[in-house]
Design an enzyme around this catalytic site. Structure first.
Site, PDB file in Angstrom:
ATOM      1  N   GLY A  20       0.796  -1.216   0.000  1.00  0.00           N
ATOM      2  CA  GLY A  20       0.000   0.000   0.000  1.00  0.00           C
ATOM      3  C   GLY A  20       0.825   1.261   0.000  1.00  0.00           C
ATOM      4  O   GLY A  20       0.323   2.337   0.331  1.00  0.00           O
ATOM      5  N   SER A  63      11.969  -1.918   4.416  1.00  0.00           N
ATOM      6  CA  SER A  63      11.165  -0.815   4.962  1.00  0.00           C
ATOM      7  C   SER A  63      11.656   0.534   4.440  1.00  0.00           C
ATOM      8  O   SER A  63      11.758   1.503   5.195  1.00  0.00           O
ATOM      9  CB  SER A  63      11.217  -0.809   6.497  1.00  0.00           C
ATOM     10  OG  SER A  63      10.762  -2.017   7.033  1.00  0.00           O
ATOM     11  N   THR A 101       8.705   4.173   1.493  1.00  0.00           N
ATOM     12  CA  THR A 101       8.192   5.469   1.936  1.00  0.00           C
ATOM     13  C   THR A 101       9.341   6.409   2.267  1.00  0.00           C
ATOM     14  O   THR A 101       9.293   7.609   1.964  1.00  0.00           O
ATOM     15  CB  THR A 101       7.272   5.295   3.155  1.00  0.00           C
ATOM     16  OG1 THR A 101       6.129   4.514   2.766  1.00  0.00           O
ATOM     17  CG2 THR A 101       6.791   6.636   3.679  1.00  0.00           C
ATOM     18  N   VAL A 138       8.746   1.250   8.716  1.00  0.00           N
ATOM     19  CA  VAL A 138       7.623   0.681   9.476  1.00  0.00           C
ATOM     20  C   VAL A 138       7.546  -0.839   9.343  1.00  0.00           C
ATOM     21  O   VAL A 138       7.287  -1.547  10.309  1.00  0.00           O
ATOM     22  CB  VAL A 138       6.289   1.316   9.016  1.00  0.00           C
ATOM     23  CG1 VAL A 138       5.101   0.549   9.583  1.00  0.00           C
ATOM     24  CG2 VAL A 138       6.211   2.772   9.453  1.00  0.00           C
ATOM     25  N   GLY A 139       7.768  -1.387   8.158  1.00  0.00           N
ATOM     26  CA  GLY A 139       7.435  -2.786   7.893  1.00  0.00           C
ATOM     27  C   GLY A 139       8.274  -3.809   8.613  1.00  0.00           C
ATOM     28  O   GLY A 139       7.767  -4.842   9.060  1.00  0.00           O
ATOM     29  N   GLU A 140       9.576  -3.566   8.751  1.00  0.00           N
ATOM     30  CA  GLU A 140      10.464  -4.555   9.363  1.00  0.00           C
ATOM     31  C   GLU A 140      10.352  -4.634  10.886  1.00  0.00           C
ATOM     32  O   GLU A 140      10.299  -5.728  11.456  1.00  0.00           O
ATOM     33  CB  GLU A 140      11.914  -4.246   8.972  1.00  0.00           C
ATOM     34  CG  GLU A 140      12.569  -5.273   8.080  1.00  0.00           C
ATOM     35  CD  GLU A 140      12.103  -5.157   6.641  1.00  0.00           C
ATOM     36  OE1 GLU A 140      12.457  -6.022   5.828  1.00  0.00           O
ATOM     37  OE2 GLU A 140      11.382  -4.207   6.320  1.00  0.00           O
TER      38      GLU A 140
END
Length: 766
Positions: free
Chosen positions: A494, A533, A536, A724-726
């Site tokens: 996203g 990550s 972004t 954010v993701g990791e």
């Protein structure tokens, strides 16, 4: 639950927005690689080796080629003799197989069913050769060498994730050790002696982690088509790294990068496992077959032939003074790389030693070759394993000293300005803020008051340095007053929705007035791989710069049309107006139209920007788990889970919370369920989803996963955003293991913490 940071200065950023690709996915309209239609397409299936190490003494494809519907059977003899410098250049086995699952032949047929039938008709005679299938075997004196001529290649996927901390050494002579990494500070031996004299605490343990598969729903899938007249090749593929695929395919086929077009399809899950794998082989098969070729791996092929997270053995010895000051950490990390380099030993060692202030460190990380499938990146490569080991050890130190585990961590965690294990200063980070936020959470009070039998709470911290890679973006204003943003980054989670928010914030537009397009390698601006990550953080920075440049152009044009100074203008609700003069304004559509007309005097609003940010923005979290252990079976049930994470700035809180919840769920798989089990011959015993246990809905706490967002803005991230993701996957195994210890008094030293294994430990303890 979110932090109370003041986001009032933003009009769009910081407000939850639905992901733009959600509807097309749930409605079944998403275009995956397996769905790509091409005229005359051939279907490919791979014949995989059943042996870990064997010489191919005979290979007969005659019966398979005679089967109706089979167009061709390709073996290594049909392919260029490329040096096997990386897993995706190994292609088909030439003379010998090097792991169970090594492709030996490829069948091209009119249907997938025919290709599958043809595999059974290929006759191969193997001469079994000595093999090493464990770390212990590989390091034993006189062990057979996986690469007698020396180690090949590098670890691009780990580096692209931000898991490369440099200063790794390659073995100078052939051995089964690929790379080593060292970190040291102070005098560890003297520190341990000092602790013994002072009466402090020393904990020494060895931790074991299994091979874990990324377990994406969509298997690897690629379609390749060659235009012989133009001398070009086009690939539709499920990849996280379209420009990397282009580079490698062009090199393998001897083409210029511009002669290879990679069209990234919707990715049905990647988690680091879909950078590149079969794309060069499929491109070669399309060239040989003279028709488009589609290869979609079966689920069993995925387990046998992909690139999961490595197995590891982590030896840790740590010591603290009687007052709870951490004084020494010594660790040795060994990761089973399988056939190729690529384990994240360096970043694992860095993080193991990096969360806490500690004056004395001695860390060694070794990457070991075995005759098993090569490993690759998996969400925060190396971090879940190393963090589980150090967080288990730290918890036991606190227990041995009779210190509250949260108090112990607050006393020792690093802050901005502290020295990291590589001798550099930590930048502004939110680790302490996360712990303080957790300390104020009602769950921590509940944990301190817990008295229920067989129930325990566990705390763990963890973090990620964040990946870096150059990126470009394009921003342009359309005649209808909408904004188009074009990027070359694959949208896995996203991120295109978040990029739209960044541009919308700059232009003062509603997010739905901004469209973001992922453009293929032929037309798209460069972006690095989607992993670590960093999209972004890096591509978002390029979008921010491009949007600001386009915004300046807009104001320049509007200033002339409105006869005002650019600094006196503002953009609001699709209009540019003069501050304090509500009747003096023009719509964005009017301004855009004036730049796109015959004889027009204004240039179109169009800007591009390129960024090469070299400053990482480390992101940390603190997690708390409540579990119940059934003493009769050893089964662990997670009752509650709280994840506190510093996200810098939550540009889209809904997406951020989803990332944290997804990461925690994968972490529960690491902690309690997932493992690829191999026998002594390197045969995989868990080669299907019937045998490989993934976390299920019932494994999630009844209340769901509680998320608390802390915002310590990054100076370099767009509007302060951090990776954010990791981070959310990293502390989970540590938090669960510490909760199990609190509930039972038993320290688990092997993942996953299975019911059988825990029952055996409980039984042994009694």
């Amino acid at each position: 639950m979110e932090s109370q940071q003041n986001n009032s200065q933003f009009k769009v950023v910081g407000r939850p927005v639905r992901l733009r690709d959600g509807l097309e996915k749930v409605a079944g309209r998403a275009q995956y690689a397996a769905n790509v239609p091409r005229p005359g397409i051939l279907h490919c299936r791979l014949l995989l080796s059943p042996y870990a190490h064997a010489r191919i003494s005979a290979l007969d494809t005659g019966a398979a080629e005679a089967l109706t519907g089979v167009v061709r059977v390709v073996t290594a003899a049909d392919l260029p003799p490329l040096p096997p410098t990386s897993r995706h250049r190994l292609l088909l086995a030439r003379d010998q197989t090097l792991f169970v699952g090594h492709p030996v032949a490829a069948v091209l047929a009119e249907s997938e069913a025919t290709a599958e039938d043809a595999l059974d008709l290929i006759e191969v005679e193997y001469e079994i050769l000595p093999a090493v299938t464990t770390i212990e075997q590989a390091l034993a004196p006189g062990a057979p060498l996986v690469w007698p001529e020396g180690p090949p290649g590098g670890a691009e996927e780990a580096a692209a994730h931000g898991a490369d901390v440099g200063d790794e050494e390659t073995s100078a002579t052939p051995s089964n050790i690929s790379h080593t990494a060292h970190l040291s500070r102070g005098d560890v031996a003297a520190a341990f002696a000092e602790i013994e004299r002072a009466g402090g605490a020393i904990i020494q343990r060895t931790y074991h982690t299994p091979v874990v598969h990324q377990s994406y729903l969509e298997p690897h899938a690629t379609v390749a088509e060659v235009d012989r007249l133009a001398g070009t090749v086009t690939l539709w593929t499920s990849t996280q790294a379209q420009f990397y695929v282009r580079e490698e395919v062009a090199d393998v086929l001897g083409l210029a990068d511009s002669d290879v077009r990679v069209i990234p399809t919707v990715v049905g899950g990647g988690f680091g496992g879909k950078f590149i794998l079969t794309e060069p082989l499929v491109a070669l098969l399309a060239e040989l077959g003279g028709r488009p070729v589609k290869l979609v791996l079966t689920r069993m092929d995925e387990f046998l032939n992909a690139n999961p997270a490595p197995q590891g053995r982590i030896e840790v010895k740590a010591a603290a003074m009687p007052d709870g000051t951490l004084h020494a950490i010594q660790a040795r990390l060994l990761f089973d790389a399988g056939l190729y380099p690529g384990t994240p030993g360096g970043i694992g060692g860095f993080l193991l030693a990096g969360y806490y202030k500690c004056p004395n460190l001695e860390i060694e990380a070794l990457e070991v070759f075995t005759h098993k499938l090569s490993t690759g990146a998996y969400r925060a490569p190396g971090a879940p394993q190393a963090t589980w080991a150090i967080e288990s050890t730290v918890d036991d130190l606190a227990h041995a000293l009779g210190v509250d585990p949260l108090t112990f961590r607050l006393k020792n965690v690093v802050d901005a300005g502290d020295e990291n294990p590589r001798g550099k200063e930590w930048p502004e980070i939110g680790l302490r803020r996360c712990l303080e936020t957790l300390a104020a959470h009602p769950a921590w009070e509940a944990a301190r008051a817990e008295r229920e039998p067989n129930v325990g709470w566990g705390l763990a911290i963890g973090g990620w340095m964040g990946g870096l890679e150059p990126a470009s973006a394009v921003c342009m204003l359309n005649r209808d007053g909408t904004l188009s943003v074009k990027v070359g980054a694959v949208d896995l989670t996203g991120t295109n929705t978040t990029l739209a928010l960044i541009a919308a914030e700059v232009f003062g537009l509603a997010p739905e007035r901004v469209k973001v397009y992922t453009v293929d390698t032929e037309q798209g601006p460069y972006a690095g791989a989607t992993g670590g990550s960093k999209i972004t953080y890096t591509v978002g920075g390029a979008v921010l710069a491009a949007a600001r440049a386009a915004h300046r152009q807009l104001l320049d044009v509007a200033a002339e049309q409105l006869e005002a100074a650019p600094e006196d203008l503002e953009v609001l609700d699709g209009f540019v107006g003069v501050r304090g003069a509500p009747d003096s304004r023009r719509s964005l559509a009017e301004i855009a139209a004036s730049t796109m007309q015959f004889g027009g005097r204004y240039p179109p609003i169009f800007a591009s920007a390129s960024e090469a940010n070299t400053t990482q923005a480390p992101a940390f979290g603190a997690h708390l788990a409540r579990v119940r252990v059934d003493p009769e079976t050893g089964a662990v049930t997670v009752l509650r889970y709280v994840a506190v994470q510093d996200v810098g700035r939550a540009l889209n809180p809904a997406a951020v919370r989803g990332q944290i919840q997804g990461g925690v769920t994968q972490g529960l798989g690491w902690a309690l369920r997932e493992q690829m089990i191999f026998d002594e011959d390197g045969q995989l015993l868990t080669a299907s989803l019937m045998d490989y246990a993934l976390p299920k809905v019932a494994d999630i706490p009844p209340q769901g996963i509680e998320t608390v967002l802390v915002e310590v803005p990054s100076p370099e991230g767009p509007f302060g955003a951090r990776p954010v993701g990791e981070p959310p996957v990293i502390p989970v195994a540590g938090a669960v293991a510490n909760a199990v210890r609190a509930a039972t008094g038993v320290r688990a030293t092997a993942l996953p913490i299975s019911a059988q294994g825990l029952w055996a430990q409980l039984h042994a303890a009694t």
